[in-house]
Enzyme design. Structure first.
Site, short mmCIF file in Angstrom:
data_model
loop_
_atom_site.label_atom_id
_atom_site.label_comp_id
_atom_site.label_asym_id
_atom_site.label_seq_id
_atom_site.Cartn_x
_atom_site.Cartn_y
_atom_site.Cartn_z
N ARG A 1 41.68 45.70 42.24
CA ARG A 1 42.39 44.75 41.39
C ARG A 1 41.60 43.45 41.22
NH1 ARG A 1 47.50 46.42 43.89
NH2 ARG A 1 48.62 47.75 42.43
N GLY A 2 40.96 43.00 42.30
CA GLY A 2 40.18 41.77 42.23
C GLY A 2 39.08 41.85 41.19
#
Length: 424
Positions: A363-364
């Site tokens: 997700r980062g």
């Protein structure tokens, strides 16, 4: 606005580095026969009930559906809107540039995944989020649909709209502003998820579903003030909906699902407790808000608030030009977002930063890429620069570094140091 773009919580660090209408209309449709049924989330239309052979199926009734309005009704709605409590203008908010930038980037690209705003009490967190309403752009929805269904994508439409789409019916389309829904701390699970009237189902053969806040927030913004005080069972509901994009309500063997894709915005005071890492990870960006220390700036904030309290309408009118300029900037950025490019080399470096910081999951990486492209679009460019990445990467990664729920969230210093190590 020029002072807003490109400012983040790491400004001091960067400066020392080298430059880089609601009507109670109910509508019904017939469910398919038992042979074509599936359960829960597997059925995209989201409606499934087991039936015995030979029995007639339930009807499905969805209440509290907004319908298209006439010109007279539009005038009444405009007058009603004018009489509502005025909202503090977004352009009038002094300071807190990091928070404002994170909110604008999420409006430009909702797929960033929302913002978690943490900071001292009395720093304007709720005021800033609610002031965003005036800047929200319009989207096309199916008229009279309780779920703000997208007319172009049957797979993520509400159950009734999807049935009509599959039958080839022409669906009326209207343009409405993106909706912002407040989720109060005391809300019950039924109010959030929606309710099924079991008695009506048993006595009348009608599966009556009253949509909740998640239905109203679909394709919009769901705002939770003091999100760190939210009950655990509601946090679990939000986690499930945020992960799947669907909300499923099951009561006594009756199951109804509907799309629930929303931008999750939360605010809170860290003194009252931290969030679970699982919920923190659902927020695309994290903004830290501090108390303004400069005396002159504090005086300006107090004076502006006093002016608004004396005459809200007159105060809002003084910021009309700036609000319209911001609206146009957001509209242009949304239109040009798809054409903004980011070099493959920069993508690799972003992923390297995430890997060396031991960020769980991907997700980062995804959020940093999206936020950098949204910032470039906001600045009116078609290519992402290293400066764009440096501006957004602390907000995208710092809340993902916390592994222990008892740890505090990093200020972003670790992220920016790793950024300069890899990008230099």
């Amino acid at each position: 606005m020029a002072g807003l773009v490109g400012i983040s919580s790491t400004t001091a660090i960067l400066a020392s580095r080298p430059h880089f209408s609601d009507s109670s209309k109910s509508s019904c449709f017939y469910l398919p026969t038992a042979r074509g049924l599936s359960y829960g989330k597997k059925f995209c239309g989201g409606i499934s009930t087991p039936f015995k052979k030979g029995r007639s199926p339930f009807h499905v009734s969805i209440s509290n559906v907004a319908t298209a309005t006439s010109p007279d009704q539009d005038q009444k709605l405009a007058a009603s809107k004018e009489s509502q409590r005025p909202v503090y203008p977004f352009a009038a908010i002094v300071g807190q540039e990091e928070m404002k930038l994170c909110l604008l980037l999420n409006v430009i690209d909702p797929k960033i995944g929302g913002v978690m705003i943490m900071g001292d009490r009395g720093t304007g967190k709720s005021t800033t989020v609610r002031s965003l309403v005036d800047l929200l752009p319009e989207i096309n929805v199916i008229a009279g649909d309780a779920f703000n269904s997208d007319p172009e994508d049957p797979e993520v439409q509400g159950p009734e709209a999807r049935e009509k789409s599959l039958r080839g019916e022409q669906l009326p389309v209207v343009s409405v502003k993106i909706n912002m829904v407040d989720l109060p701390l005391g809300a019950t699970e039924d109010r959030v998820c929606g309710t099924i009237d079991i008695e009506k189902a048993l006595t009348e053969g009608v599966k009556a579903f009253e949509p909740g806040l998640l239905a109203k927030a679909n394709r919009g913004i769901l705002y939770v003030d003091e999100v760190n005080l939210l009950d655990d069972h509601l946090v679990d509901v939000l986690l499930d909906s945020a992960a799947s994009g669907w909300n499923t309500v099951e009561r006594e063997g009756i199951s109804i699902s509907h799309p629930a894709r929303f931008i999750l915005i939360g605010s809170g005071n860290p003194e009252e407790g931290e969030l679970r890492p699982q919920l923190l990870d659902r927020f695309g960006m994290h903004a830290q808000v501090g108390t303004v220390k400069d005396a002159e700036l504090r005086v300006k904030i107090v004076e502006e608030r006093a002016r608004f309290d004396r005459n809200p309408k007159e105060f809002r009118e003084t910021y009309n030009a700036e609000q319209e300029k911001l609206q146009q900037q957001i509209y242009s950025a949304r239109e040009s977002l798809s054409s903004v490019k980011i070099d493959h080399e920069d993508r690799v470096k972003i992923s390297k930063v995430c890997s060396e910081l031991n960020v769980d999951g991907l997700r980062g990486d995804i959020v940093t890429n999206r936020a950098a492209r949204a910032l470039a679009a906001l600045k009116g460019r078609d290519k992402v620069t290293a400066e764009d990445i440096a501006t957004v990467i602390p907000n995208c990664l710092r809340h993902r570094l916390r592994k222990d729920p008892l740890e505090s969230i990093d200020s972003g210093l670790l992220v920016i140091e790793k950024f300069y190590e890899i990008f230099s």
